[in-house]
Scaffold this active site. Structure first.
Site, PDB file in Angstrom:
ATOM      1  N   GLU A 199       0.810  -1.217   0.000  1.00 16.35           N
ATOM      2  CA  GLU A 199       0.000   0.000   0.000  1.00 16.35           C
ATOM      3  C   GLU A 199       0.843   1.267   0.000  1.00 16.35           C
ATOM      4  OE1 GLU A 199      -3.091   2.226  -0.488  1.00 16.35           O
ATOM      5  OE2 GLU A 199      -3.392   0.077  -0.268  1.00 16.35           O
ATOM      6  N   GLU A 200       1.970   1.260   0.722  1.00 16.38           N
ATOM      7  CA  GLU A 200       2.716   2.499   0.931  1.00 16.38           C
ATOM      8  C   GLU A 200       4.125   2.516   0.358  1.00 16.38           C
ATOM      9  OE1 GLU A 200       0.672   4.455   1.733  1.00 16.38           O
ATOM     10  OE2 GLU A 200      -0.751   3.576   3.114  1.00 16.38           O
ATOM     11  N   SER A 602     -10.336  10.540  -0.678  1.00 17.35           N
ATOM     12  CA  SER A 602      -9.264   9.958   0.116  1.00 17.35           C
ATOM     13  C   SER A 602      -8.540  11.054   0.890  1.00 17.35           C
ATOM     14  CB  SER A 602      -8.327   9.160  -0.786  1.00 17.35           C
ATOM     15  OG  SER A 602      -7.694   8.152  -0.062  1.00 17.35           O
ATOM     16  N   ASP A 677     -14.411  -0.849   2.159  1.00 14.07           N
ATOM     17  CA  ASP A 677     -13.098  -0.211   2.024  1.00 14.07           C
ATOM     18  C   ASP A 677     -12.131  -0.811   3.040  1.00 14.07           C
ATOM     19  OD1 ASP A 677     -10.920   1.543   1.819  1.00 14.07           O
ATOM     20  OD2 ASP A 677     -12.193   3.278   1.460  1.00 14.07           O
ATOM     21  N   HIS A 709     -11.907   0.986  -1.753  1.00 14.47           N
ATOM     22  CA  HIS A 709     -11.499   2.379  -1.626  1.00 14.47           C
ATOM     23  C   HIS A 709     -11.707   3.167  -2.915  1.00 14.47           C
ATOM     24  CE1 HIS A 709      -9.574   5.780   0.140  1.00 14.47           C
ATOM     25  NE2 HIS A 709      -8.607   5.806  -0.759  1.00 14.47           N
TER      26      HIS A 709
END
Length: 737
Positions: A199-200, A602, A677, A709
């Site tokens: 994800e990051e 977001s 989500d 999401h």
């Protein structure tokens, strides 16, 4: 938090006359941007350029195509519907696609070349096919059953993949499948990247082949200590109770290991990652002769990043490079090893700007490859024979992306030569030897065009010229396409902020128009760019809105002084800058300052709520999609990078929440969130609902059953934009209702 810019680019709403943009047409086929291509690759032998393209009857169903360099022909190599007529995806694959922002797509989403350029490996719907490019209709099924992250080994001897949390290889000579790990189950994972890595850290793989096929380095992690977030995923016909290992800010992360396995024998070695176990393994690579494994270790607080070389024979280690920062050190993909142990290329923001540096293999800095008050975006290719290094940058214009070249010996580090020429946005993919590249170009008036070019920029062939002529899907709307204007203003601390504006259809400077302000505002992302853009924004301008964007401090592709302004208090500098943009708009004679609306998704949803809470006297209405409302609810790697742990920065966390400012929210509000989500958890919105109800604040709410999401379902996306259009029409243009 790599939020869904592709989502924004597809949004549209409303209805209008025959030759103006409508919701139905923007979501109909063929795509208005023309025949788009993705996953461009140059075959190892340089004879083909391959790419994925949506079908004429469904732009989201991808097939594999090729451009043959010899005869200049284009053809579909693999029909995804022939391989798998009806895709059924595992939960693991659905989650992986959500991380990769490809959840809206079907068919062939990835592929890889064999080193000789004769075969392609194509995964689809949990199956794995090997395809001979000379006989593409005779696809060979080599593995099945929940297969993910498939690769052909660098020398072509093996195919590798992950299945059910274990790493496998297939010997292509014998066809024998072998499990290299067998204990992956429950909280133990082999060969996979953990949630925050995907994800990051943009780390979608969990294993790394040695260049000579002799070994695989792989991640092994145990997520037992990561807290379980128990949440509902609400679908139209059912409700699932999901227990997701989600490390929120301050929580324990996974326990990570790095191992090396011999694919022939299965013999395994463990690499020492250091005494401190609370770290991030952000990257792993091999040097050119496979004698050393290189891994990047990042401290939990992300203020230190080390590049460490491991001797594969002895497991002895040496730290080659150490990067430190008072705020955070960014992770990148710019590490590149030169042949014959001549050194490696590394990028760093140590000067305050991101630049490339050349090192000896012992970690001694030789010289900078680029330097100056500008940033490189990424290393693209190294042509060692010609002594050239290619990279992307916004050196000549912050809103552009261009390709440049410098000498490997560093003699022109401050004066790179620009290779791509047209002002706008160029995404380039080079061949392995740097002897040609594929250039995808667009600007606000030009949908993406794809050309194959020589290293000097000269066109070899057009892969997709995509001219908006009478045969193009966008042709009938071309005359109404509105230009994008760009400008700058100053932040509170004097730094330069870039903005873009689309003035309304049939603009009359004597009239006053409402404003549709689209915001993102989050770190690492850039919202103001000179490229083919968001058709919903074209629609809104054609409906009579001034469409405005502004990149606040903290936004991506800028110097560290610009990024670091947000440190330890997310929302403060960003809101100041967006409000400065709103003040700028209010001074324009053609803007009705009482009819300004804000939209964001977001991080942009967080920004919308903060802006309404602190600027309701200037903003009439706002739409907040999938917002983070309390940073203690978001994941460790992203949140702590900018905020530190909650225990180390309690006041910053408190002030960064929406709830610390929500008493000021007086404007009309629409909240939107997907009900499944797993990134920005729905809890963020339920807490917001509770806060608003307790304060007696009226608002509108739209939730989407089963949506993640990105709300990736095409029908749901259209519904989102229909609602947004109606909401702003009601509150900013009541005379049109």
């Amino acid at each position: 938090m790599r939020f869904i810019l592709s989502f924004l680019a597809l949004l549209a709403a409303g209805s209008a006359s025959a030759d103006r943009l409508t919701l139905d047409r923007i979501y109909d086929d063929p795509a208005l941007a023309g025949p788009g291509v993705r996953a461009l690759k140059v075959a190892p032998d340089g004879q083909r350029v391959t790419f994925l393209r949506g079908r004429a009857d469904n732009e989201f169903q991808l097939d594999l195509w090729e451009f043959n360099m010899k005869d200049r022909s284009t053809r579909r190599l693999v029909d995804s519907k022939v391989l798998v007529a009806d895709e059924q995806l595992s939960d693991a694959e659905k989650a992986r696609r959500e991380r990769e922002r490809t959840a809206s797509l079907k068919g062939i989403l990835s592929y890889s070349w064999s080193p000789d350029g004769k075969r392609l490996l194509v995964p689809i719907a949990g199956n794995l096919y090997l395809i001979d490019v000379a006989r593409p209709d005779a696809a060979r099924l080599v593995a099945s059953g929940n297969v993910t992250d498939a690769k052909i080994s660098p020398k072509g001897k093996y195919v590798s993949f992950v299945r059910d949390q274990n790493l496998y290889v297939i010997d292509l000579a014998t066809g024998q499948e072998k499990a290299l790990t067998t204990d992956g189950k429950g909280t133990l994972h082999n060969g996979e990247a953990e949630f925050v890595a995907q994800e990051e850290m943009h780390q979608f793989t969990g294993y790394y082949w040695a260049p000579d096929d002799s070994a695989i380095a792989y991640r092994r992690y145990d997520e037992a200590q990561v807290p379980v977030a128990r949440r509902f995923e609400i679908y139209a016909e059912r409700t699932d109770v999901v227990e997701q290992r989600y490390p929120a800010a301050g929580d324990p992360n996974v326990v990570i290991e790095l191992r090396i396995v011999n694919p022939a024998t299965g013999a395994t070695k463990s690499v020492d990652l250091g005494q401190d176990k609370d770290i991030y393994l952000v990257r792993a690579d091999w040097n050119a002769d496979a004698s050393k494994l290189l891994f990047q270790r990042q401290a939990r607080n992300q203020k230190k990043l080390e590049l460490i070389a491991v001797d594969v024979a002895t497991l002895a280690q040496k730290v080659l490079v150490t990067e430190t920062a008072k705020t955070w050190v960014e992770v990148n993909d710019d590490l590149r090893f030169l042949a014959n142990g001549r050194g490696f290329i590394w990028s760093s923001e140590r000067s305050g700007w991101n630049h490339l540096y050349l090192y000896d293999m012992d970690g001694t800095l030789k010289h900078p490859l680029t330097q100056g008050e500008w940033n490189i975006d990424g290393l693209l290719a190294v042509d060692e024979k010609a002594g050239k290094v290619y990279f992307s940058s916004n050196k000549d214009a912050v809103i552009d992306k261009q390709t440049y070249v410098v000498a490997l010996d560093g003699r022109d580090a401050a004066k790179p030569r620009r290779v791509t020429q047209a002002d706008g946005w160029h995404d380039t993919t080079f061949s392995r030897n740097g002897e040609l590249f594929v250039d995808t170009f667009s600007d606000p008036a030009t949908p993406p065009q794809v050309a194959i070019r020589k290293p000097d920029g000269a066109v070899v062939a057009w892969l997709e010229k995509n001219e908006v002529n009478a045969n193009h899907p966008y042709f009938q709307y071309k005359s109404d396409h509105l230009p994008v204007e760009y400008g700058t203003l100053k932040a509170k601390d004097g730094q330069t902020l870039y903005w873009s504006m689309i003035k309304p259809w049939h603009f009359n400077p004597a009239k006053k128009y409402p404003v549709y302000l689209s915001t993102y505002g989050g770190p690492t992302a850039q919202h103001v760019t000179r490229k083919w853009g968001d058709l919903f924004e074209q629609y809104m301008a054609q409906q009579g809105y001034v469409v405005f964007r502004l990149d606040n401090r903290g936004s991506g592709r800028r110097e560290r002084a610009f990024s670091d302004a947000i440190y330890r208090n997310l929302g403060k500098a960003e809101v100041e800058d967006q409000l400065a943009g709103i003040d700028f708009l209010g001074k324009q004679p053609f803007v009705d300052a009482k009819r300004i609306g804000v939209y964001g998704w977001s991080y942009g949803g967080f920004m919308t709520l903060r802006l309404l809470s602190q600027g309701s006297d200037k903003i009439a209405a706002g739409v907040s999609g999938a917002p983070v409302t309390d940073w203690r609810l978001y994941d460790t790697h992203y949140t702590e990078r900018f905020m530190d742990k909650p225990s180390e920065n309690p006041e910053g966390y408190k002030d960064s929440t929406v709830f610390a400012h929500v008493d000021g929210l007086k404007s009309h509000l629409l909240l939107i969130h997907g009900m499944a989500d797993d990134n920005v958890l729905f809890t963020n919105t339920t807490k917001m609902i509770d806060a608003l109800v307790n304060r007696g604040v009226q608002f509108e709410l739209m939730t989407y059953p089963g949506a993640k999401h990105g709300v990736s379902n095409r029908v749901q996306r259209r519904h989102v934009q229909t609602y947004i259009d109606a909401f702003f029409r009601k509150h900013l243009k009541p005379e049109s209702n």
